[in-house]
Design a protein around this motif. Structure first.
Motif, short mmCIF file in Angstrom:
data_model
loop_
_atom_site.label_atom_id
_atom_site.label_comp_id
_atom_site.label_asym_id
_atom_site.label_seq_id
_atom_site.Cartn_x
_atom_site.Cartn_y
_atom_site.Cartn_z
N SER A 252 36.17 -10.97 67.42
CA SER A 252 36.59 -9.59 67.18
C SER A 252 36.88 -8.93 68.52
N ILE A 253 37.61 -7.84 68.44
CA ILE A 253 37.84 -6.98 69.60
C ILE A 253 37.34 -5.60 69.19
N THR B 232 39.50 -5.17 65.86
CA THR B 232 40.36 -6.24 65.40
C THR B 232 39.47 -7.42 65.01
N LEU B 233 39.52 -7.80 63.75
CA LEU B 233 38.76 -8.95 63.26
C LEU B 233 39.67 -10.16 63.27
N ILE B 234 39.21 -11.26 63.89
CA ILE B 234 40.05 -12.43 64.13
C ILE B 234 39.43 -13.67 63.49
N ARG C 1 44.57 -11.97 61.65
CA ARG C 1 44.03 -10.79 62.33
C ARG C 1 44.12 -9.61 61.37
N VAL C 2 43.03 -8.84 61.27
CA VAL C 2 43.06 -7.61 60.47
C VAL C 2 42.38 -6.50 61.25
N GLN C 3 42.78 -5.28 60.95
CA GLN C 3 42.21 -4.12 61.64
C GLN C 3 41.11 -3.50 60.79
N THR D 22 33.74 -2.71 58.61
CA THR D 22 33.76 -3.36 57.30
C THR D 22 35.15 -3.88 56.95
N ALA D 23 35.18 -5.10 56.40
CA ALA D 23 36.42 -5.68 55.88
C ALA D 23 36.31 -5.80 54.37
N ASP D 24 37.40 -5.56 53.66
CA ASP D 24 37.42 -5.69 52.20
C ASP D 24 37.87 -7.09 51.81
N LEU D 25 37.08 -7.75 50.97
CA LEU D 25 37.38 -9.10 50.49
C LEU D 25 37.80 -9.04 49.02
#
Length: 299
Positions: A100-101, A108-110, A130-132, A169-172
């Motif tokens: 991540s960054i 930024t999730l990598i 990559r997602v923000q 948090t990322a949505d799955l």
């Protein structure tokens, strides 16, 4: 001189312990978190650093705006057994390294295909996705870095990265229907003559209204291999769903007869459903004139 001797002895001891591969406490202990979402299995393996009075995402500790292995020690590993949508983007089934960054207003999730990646050997052209993420301030201080799942449904969840007072948090999202259908087809392909597999596959198609002709073919093979009240009941339901009530009725009646003589304690859970099916099919089957009955003469 004595101090030098002690230092040498300490170094030798450390080297010996390392060579012997003795397990010792780690300042950033390892952890594995697993989660099933619908028919998809997720696994994350990572090491958990603690604050110890430090503030993360600063120039002094886990610098903001720079690639981070999203944990400590080795690479953080992420595995998904099926394709998954992460913030609306598809990550194919497989194993990856998470990096991540982190930054104050944006993460930024990598997901990187190099599973042994570090900050030093990271290459952006090895990124798979990559997602923000938008970090939030929680108002509570979490001492140890934590990755976890929350807000679970049968097809969605949140993947959370939490440390200090920061949460990203990322949505799955997974396609449960497509994955389940693929599992059914795979099971039949692997065991095409197994009565139980065929019955389960036919039942799934029936429950989803999916390819009823295929479901009927599967249940016919199951019945031919070993006739039971369960597979006969499934067959009657498939025929009823297809509108073939005249064919469904005798099959349901036979399922009831077999169930009553089966001495299977589980039959009590099926009995009411079979009887209701028989009653329903009976109302939809045209009455058959009795033998010898004559039609009325025309006037």
């Amino acid at each position: 001189m004595r101090k030098l001797s002690l230092s040498v002895a300490t170094l030798c001891l450390a080297a010996q312990l390392s060579t012997a591969q003795i397990k010792l406490p780690s300042p950033s202990p390892g952890a594995t978190v697993g989660q099933t979402l619908g028919t998809t299995d997720f696994s994350i393996t990572y090491s958990r650093p603690s604050l110890k009075g430090r503030t993360p995402f600063t120039d002094a500790f886990v610098p903001a705006g720079k690639v981070w292995r999203t944990g400590a020690n080795g690479a953080t590993a992420f595995t998904t057994s099926t394709d998954v949508m992460i913030n609306g983007k598809t990550l194919p089934a497989g194993s990856y390294a998470i990096l991540s960054i982190p930054d104050k207003n944006d993460w930024t999730l990598i997901f990187n295909k190099n599973k042994s990646v570090t900050e030093q050997n990271y290459k952006q052209d090895e990124d798979v996705l990559r997602v923000q993420l938008k970090p939030t301030t929680t108002g509570e201080k979490l001492e140890t870095f934590t990755i976890g799942f929350s807000d679970l449904t049968d097809s969605t969840a949140k993947l959370n990265f939490m440390w200090a007072d920061v949460k990203a948090t990322a949505d799955l999202r997974v396609d449960v229907s497509a994955n389940a259908a693929a599992n059914v087809d795979k099971a039949v392909a692997e065991k095409p003559d197994d009565p139980a597999v065929l019955q389960a596959a036919a039942s799934y198609n029936l429950s989803k209204g999916r390819n009823l002709d295929q479901a009927l073919s599967w249940i016919d093979k199951s019945v031919a291999a070993k006739e039971t009240y369960r597979n006969l009941f499934v067959k009657s339901q498939i025929l009823g769903k297809m509108g073939k009530y005249a064919d469904a009725l005798p099959v349901a009646q036979k399922a009831l007869t077999l169930g009553q003589s089966s001495n299977d304690a589980a039959f009590s859970f099926f009995k009411e459903g079979i009887e209701k099916s028989i009653a329903e099919y009976s109302t939809k089957v045209p009455a058959t004139p009795a033998k010898g009955a004559k039609g009325k003469k025309k006037a």
